[in-house]
Design an enzyme around this catalytic site. Structure first.
Site, PDB file in Angstrom:
ATOM      1  CD  GLU A 175       1.411  -5.647   5.603  1.00  0.00           C
ATOM      2  OE1 GLU A 175       2.286  -6.518   5.802  1.00  0.00           O
ATOM      3  OE2 GLU A 175       0.679  -5.639   4.604  1.00  0.00           O
ATOM      4  N   GLY A 218       0.558  -4.996   0.821  1.00  0.00           N
ATOM      5  CA  GLY A 218      -0.610  -5.059  -0.047  1.00  0.00           C
ATOM      6  C   GLY A 218      -0.304  -5.670  -1.405  1.00  0.00           C
ATOM      7  CD  GLU A 252      -2.441  -7.692   2.663  1.00  0.00           C
ATOM      8  OE1 GLU A 252      -2.153  -6.506   2.432  1.00  0.00           O
ATOM      9  OE2 GLU A 252      -3.088  -8.045   3.668  1.00  0.00           O
ATOM     10  CB  ALA A 294      -0.891  -0.010   1.236  1.00  0.00           C
TER      11      ALA A 294
END
Ligand code: CO8
Length: 263
Positions: free
Chosen positions: A139, A116, A119, A70
């Site tokens: 993270e 992300g 993911e 992200a």
């Protein structure tokens, strides 16, 4: 045609029945900012509606990054429980749309697939990585936890022990180790080319059967073995009622190649 759609942070190409979605934000190693997530949804919805598409490859282009997570600049502005939860749910919905596509999806990972980005790759059915790829869920190094489905999908894919090791250390896993633990399915110097080959192996099979296999696995993983077996029997029944089942078995018995119509 999918090629005619325009985006700022990604490109969408179609080659026959194969769609290729390339995240294209190299200045930030393809980090998923809000705009890219919105475009990702638009692109995935367009692919889902394109009748002629039989498989989707998601890639980062080049060998530096698949997606490095992200966007940390945007993340840093998140404040409080509500905003964090909403941001997580928003990203989870994007990954859910990808995971729910009725045809095969393949992540072609040339470089970093972190946070992300991993993911996103986990929302695909199959992962192909270059030997240079680095995968991880870092993270916790930022004071966060994975929020786009990683805690759940990684644990289901490689087991909670290995997933917890990756998520608690935040360490990057190299391609060989990722292959050994089943995090990626194939290693290839040119992951996009290999992804195309794998897609072709898949799409020569009966399309309804492909979608039912995906549905059986996805829904089955959400419940007990008994519930999963019920789901399998229901979906097997649906497959057994298709014209493609008649064609596939008739072709086998006649020693000819099957011609599936998706009916
Ligand atoms: N976000 C924003 N920018 C990024 C990101 C990112 N995730 N990753 C890299 N960049 C930028 C860098 O800031 C740099 O920009 P600039 O040139 O303007 O300084 C550019 O990309 C190139 O990066 P580096 O110079 O750092 O390249 P290196 O080759 O030195 O390092 C790394 C590559 C190791 C990949 C490094 O960039 C890095 O560690 N990136 C961050 C990886 C990371 O921690 N990802 C996880 C983010 S958290 C997350 O994904 C949470 C998902 C769930 C959220 C749910 C709620 C919203």
């Amino acid at each position: 045609m999918l090629d005619e759609l325009e985006f700022n942070n990604l490109t969408l190409d179609q080659h026959g029945d194969l769609a290729v979605l390339t995240i294209n934000r190299p200045q930030a190693l393809n980090a998923l900012n809000g705009e890219t997530l919105i475009e990702l949804v638009e692109a995935v919805e367009a692919v889902a509606e394109a009748a002629e598409v039989a498989a989707l490859i998601i890639t980062g282009g080049g060998d530096k990054a698949f997606v490095a997570g992200a966007d940390i600049g945007e993340l840093s502005r998140l404040d409080g429980v509500y905003a964090g939860r909403e941001a997580s749910l928003g990203g989870q919905n994007v990954m859910h749309e990808i995971a729910s596509l009725p045809f095969p999806t393949i992540a072609a990972i040339g470089g970093y697939a972190l946070g992300g980005g991993l993911e996103l790759a986990l929302a695909c059915d199959v992962r192909v990585a270059s030997p240079k790829a680095r995968l991880g869920l870092p993270e916790v190094t930022l004071g966060l936890i994975p929020g786009y489905g990683g805690t759940q999908r990684l644990s289901r894919l490689i087991g909670p022990g290995r997933a917890l090791d990756m998520m608690l250390t935040g360490r990057q896993v190299g391609a060989e180790e990722a292959l050994q633990m089943g995090l990626v399915n194939y290693l290839a110097e040119n992951p996009l080319e290999k992804a195309r080959e794998v897609a072709q192996l898949m799409t020569r099979n009966a399309p309804i059967a492909l979608s039912l296999v995906k549905e059986a696995v996805r829904r089955g993983l959400a419940g007990s073995l008994e519930e999963g077996l019920e789901i399998e029997a229901d979906l097997f029944g649906m497959a057994a009622a298709t014209a493609d089942f008649k064609e596939g078995t008739a072709a086998f018995l006649a020693k000819r190649k099957a011609s599936f119509q998706g009916e």
